[in-house]
Design a protein around this motif. Structure first.
Motif, PDB file in Angstrom:
ATOM      1  N   GLU A 209      11.606   3.218  -8.756  1.00  0.00           N
ATOM      2  CA  GLU A 209      10.401   2.244  -8.916  1.00  0.00           C
ATOM      3  C   GLU A 209      10.874   0.941  -9.305  1.00  0.00           C
ATOM      4  O   GLU A 209      10.496  -0.189  -8.951  1.00  0.00           O
ATOM      5  CB  GLU A 209       9.449   3.057  -9.988  1.00  0.00           C
TER       6      GLU A 209
ATOM      7  N   TYR B  23      12.076   0.513  -4.527  1.00  0.00           N
ATOM      8  CA  TYR B  23      10.723   0.053  -4.276  1.00  0.00           C
ATOM      9  C   TYR B  23      10.399  -1.544  -4.232  1.00  0.00           C
ATOM     10  O   TYR B  23       9.558  -1.946  -3.365  1.00  0.00           O
ATOM     11  CB  TYR B  23       9.302   0.734  -5.016  1.00  0.00           C
TER      12      TYR B  23
ATOM     13  N   ILE C  73       3.820   1.711  -1.135  1.00  0.00           N
ATOM     14  CA  ILE C  73       4.765   1.766  -2.367  1.00  0.00           C
ATOM     15  C   ILE C  73       3.547   2.407  -3.259  1.00  0.00           C
ATOM     16  O   ILE C  73       4.130   3.283  -4.057  1.00  0.00           O
ATOM     17  CB  ILE C  73       5.442   0.433  -2.779  1.00  0.00           C
ATOM     18  N   GLN C  74       2.430   1.972  -3.368  1.00  0.00           N
ATOM     19  CA  GLN C  74       1.412   2.371  -4.421  1.00  0.00           C
ATOM     20  C   GLN C  74       1.296   3.740  -4.117  1.00  0.00           C
ATOM     21  O   GLN C  74       1.039   4.503  -5.140  1.00  0.00           O
ATOM     22  CB  GLN C  74       0.142   1.383  -4.249  1.00  0.00           C
ATOM     23  N   SER C  75       1.215   4.256  -3.120  1.00  0.00           N
ATOM     24  CA  SER C  75       1.097   5.717  -2.864  1.00  0.00           C
ATOM     25  C   SER C  75       2.427   6.523  -3.137  1.00  0.00           C
ATOM     26  O   SER C  75       2.299   7.561  -3.762  1.00  0.00           O
ATOM     27  CB  SER C  75       1.010   6.086  -1.119  1.00  0.00           C
ATOM     28  N   TYR C  76       3.582   6.031  -3.164  1.00  0.00           N
ATOM     29  CA  TYR C  76       4.716   6.617  -3.770  1.00  0.00           C
ATOM     30  C   TYR C  76       4.664   6.586  -4.966  1.00  0.00           C
ATOM     31  O   TYR C  76       4.903   7.800  -5.968  1.00  0.00           O
ATOM     32  CB  TYR C  76       5.961   5.955  -3.267  1.00  0.00           C
ATOM     33  N   ILE C  77       4.156   5.689  -5.997  1.00  0.00           N
ATOM     34  CA  ILE C  77       4.039   5.664  -7.348  1.00  0.00           C
ATOM     35  C   ILE C  77       2.876   6.635  -8.003  1.00  0.00           C
ATOM     36  O   ILE C  77       3.002   7.265  -8.757  1.00  0.00           O
ATOM     37  CB  ILE C  77       3.792   4.081  -7.681  1.00  0.00           C
ATOM     38  N   GLU C  78       1.755   6.563  -6.979  1.00  0.00           N
ATOM     39  CA  GLU C  78       0.863   7.589  -7.229  1.00  0.00           C
ATOM     40  C   GLU C  78       1.502   9.302  -7.246  1.00  0.00           C
ATOM     41  O   GLU C  78       1.032   9.976  -8.216  1.00  0.00           O
ATOM     42  CB  GLU C  78      -0.425   7.578  -6.570  1.00  0.00           C
TER      43      GLU C  78
ATOM     44  N   LYS D  43       3.623   9.878 -10.251  1.00  0.00           N
ATOM     45  CA  LYS D  43       2.500  10.357 -11.304  1.00  0.00           C
ATOM     46  C   LYS D  43       2.421  11.823 -11.328  1.00  0.00           C
ATOM     47  O   LYS D  43       2.108  12.617 -12.185  1.00  0.00           O
ATOM     48  CB  LYS D  43       1.353   9.350 -11.458  1.00  0.00           C
TER      49      LYS D  43
ATOM     50  N   MET E  71       0.769  -1.212  -0.258  1.00  0.00           N
ATOM     51  CA  MET E  71       0.009  -0.012  -0.070  1.00  0.00           C
ATOM     52  C   MET E  71       0.744   1.335   0.005  1.00  0.00           C
ATOM     53  O   MET E  71       0.653   2.194  -0.913  1.00  0.00           O
ATOM     54  CB  MET E  71      -0.834   0.055   1.083  1.00  0.00           C
TER      55      MET E  71
ATOM     56  N   GLU F 172       9.119  -3.960  -1.243  1.00  0.00           N
ATOM     57  CA  GLU F 172       7.772  -4.701  -1.217  1.00  0.00           C
ATOM     58  C   GLU F 172       8.169  -6.112  -0.682  1.00  0.00           C
ATOM     59  O   GLU F 172       7.291  -7.108  -0.290  1.00  0.00           O
ATOM     60  CB  GLU F 172       7.354  -4.737  -2.688  1.00  0.00           C
TER      61      GLU F 172
END
Length: 137
Positions: free
Chosen positions: A127, A131, A3-8, A11, A1, A135
């Motif tokens: 990424e 990251y 890591i997904q926030s960092y990827i967002e 973006k 979760m 994970e």
């Protein structure tokens, strides 16, 4: 979760970079100077929130790893980022107002391209390398 926030956030940073690039290259710097300065300040805010989060959550977790290669990688990324954010902050200070942009407009596009290249490379590497280590923990 996390890591997904960092990827967002990456973006959002990329979208902000694109908006600034369009303002710099898509018309008259003189006419866009106020907007360029405002958008550079917005990008600075995004970067600072993102970096503070990484410093608070990501790096401490990676530095606790039992895997020495993960610790080494995390330390290297943390050290590299201080240099990159320092360079960005110098850029921001030079170009965050209409007056400053107009005083330095001849150098703006060249310096911006350098910042964009370094930020893009950093995001891609985070990424791909960093990251994925987080994970797997």
């Amino acid at each position: 979760m996390l890591i997904q926030s960092y990827i967002e956030t990456h973006k959002k940073i990329a979208a902000q970079v694109e908006a600034i690039t369009k303002l710099i290259t898509g018309g008259s710097i003189e006419n866009n100077a106020f907007d360029i300065g405002r958008e550079i300040s917005r990008l600075s805010g995004l970067l600072n929130v993102h970096l503070n989060s990484e410093d608070r959550y990501l790096y401490p977790k990676l530095l606790e790893s039992n895997d020495s290669s993960v610790k080494t990688l995390a330390k290297r990324y943390q050290d590299e980022m201080s240099g990159l954010i320092g360079e960005f902050n110098e850029f921001k200070s030079k170009y965050n107002t209409k007056t400053r942009i107009l005083e330095n407009k001849a150098e703006l596009a060249r310096e911006w391209n350098g910042i964009v290249r370094k930020l893009s490379q950093r995001i891609e590497r985070e990424e791909r390398e960093l990251y994925t280590k987080f994970e797997r923990m």
